[in-house]
Design a protein around this motif. Structure first.
Motif, PDB file in Angstrom:
ATOM      1  N   THR A  27       5.530   0.034   6.663  1.00  0.00           N
ATOM      2  CA  THR A  27       5.527  -1.308   6.528  1.00  0.00           C
ATOM      3  C   THR A  27       5.266  -2.058   8.017  1.00  0.00           C
ATOM      4  O   THR A  27       5.437  -1.269   8.849  1.00  0.00           O
ATOM      5  CB  THR A  27       6.810  -1.983   5.757  1.00  0.00           C
ATOM      6  N   ASP A  28       5.240  -3.440   7.998  1.00  0.00           N
ATOM      7  CA  ASP A  28       5.151  -4.024   9.466  1.00  0.00           C
ATOM      8  C   ASP A  28       6.636  -3.893  10.154  1.00  0.00           C
ATOM      9  O   ASP A  28       6.725  -4.082  11.239  1.00  0.00           O
ATOM     10  CB  ASP A  28       4.845  -5.481   9.149  1.00  0.00           C
ATOM     11  N   GLU A  29       7.637  -3.541   9.153  1.00  0.00           N
ATOM     12  CA  GLU A  29       9.018  -3.565   9.798  1.00  0.00           C
ATOM     13  C   GLU A  29       9.188  -2.190  10.221  1.00  0.00           C
ATOM     14  O   GLU A  29      10.219  -1.855  10.903  1.00  0.00           O
ATOM     15  CB  GLU A  29       9.930  -3.974   8.808  1.00  0.00           C
ATOM     16  N   THR A  31       8.922   2.413   9.101  1.00  0.00           N
ATOM     17  CA  THR A  31       8.688   3.333   8.101  1.00  0.00           C
ATOM     18  C   THR A  31      10.202   3.601   7.097  1.00  0.00           C
ATOM     19  O   THR A  31      10.853   3.941   7.919  1.00  0.00           O
ATOM     20  CB  THR A  31       8.075   4.816   8.636  1.00  0.00           C
ATOM     21  N   GLN A  44      14.229  -3.382  -0.409  1.00  0.00           N
ATOM     22  CA  GLN A  44      13.454  -3.244   0.886  1.00  0.00           C
ATOM     23  C   GLN A  44      11.841  -3.035   0.588  1.00  0.00           C
ATOM     24  O   GLN A  44      10.985  -3.662   1.221  1.00  0.00           O
ATOM     25  CB  GLN A  44      13.919  -2.274   1.646  1.00  0.00           C
ATOM     26  N   LEU A  45      11.636  -2.285  -0.208  1.00  0.00           N
ATOM     27  CA  LEU A  45      10.212  -1.788  -0.671  1.00  0.00           C
ATOM     28  C   LEU A  45       9.447  -2.298  -2.057  1.00  0.00           C
ATOM     29  O   LEU A  45       8.754  -1.944  -2.434  1.00  0.00           O
ATOM     30  CB  LEU A  45      10.151  -0.251  -0.654  1.00  0.00           C
ATOM     31  N   ARG A  48       6.025  -3.109  -2.457  1.00  0.00           N
ATOM     32  CA  ARG A  48       5.256  -1.785  -2.240  1.00  0.00           C
ATOM     33  C   ARG A  48       5.258  -1.319  -3.844  1.00  0.00           C
ATOM     34  O   ARG A  48       4.398  -0.786  -4.245  1.00  0.00           O
ATOM     35  CB  ARG A  48       5.566  -1.188  -1.123  1.00  0.00           C
TER      36      ARG A  48
END
Length: 102
Positions: A27-29, A31, A44-45, A48
């Motif tokens: 992600t932008d933040e 892996t 968090q995901l 996705r």
């Protein structure tokens, strides 16, 4: 009916925990490992995961298989979406209002 991570979402994802532990998602933040049994990981995901479970199309040769073995039942996808819309609550409180008898 209210939907909670534990037990509702956790139960949906239980068969897929082991095979998905080997998956990392960028992600932008950063892996992140995908642990479907872990509340923080799923939160968090969450977006996705939503894309993956809604986007699976077995008729597409390049389809990303999420979860492994084929798509989730429509009822499970609906429950996941309801959980997201409710703000991703973790557990049902012992004194939850929908348990009270009036």
């Amino acid at each position: 009916m209210s939907v909670y991570f534990d037990p509702d979402i956790k139960t949906i994802f239980a068969p897929y925990v082991q095979p998905m532990l080997a998956v990392s998602i960028a992600t932008d933040e950063g892996t992140f490992s995908l642990d479907l049994s872990n509340y923080e990981s799923v939160c968090q995901l969450s977006q996705r995961i939503k894309i993956a479970i809604e986007g699976y199309r077995p008729e597409t040769p390049t389809a990303h298989r999420m979860p492994p073995g084929g798509p989730l039942p429509d009822e499970s996808i609906a429950m996941y979406n309801e959980w997201l819309e409710a703000g991703m609550p973790e557990k049902k409180d012992a004194l939850a209002s929908d348990d009270l008898i009036v």
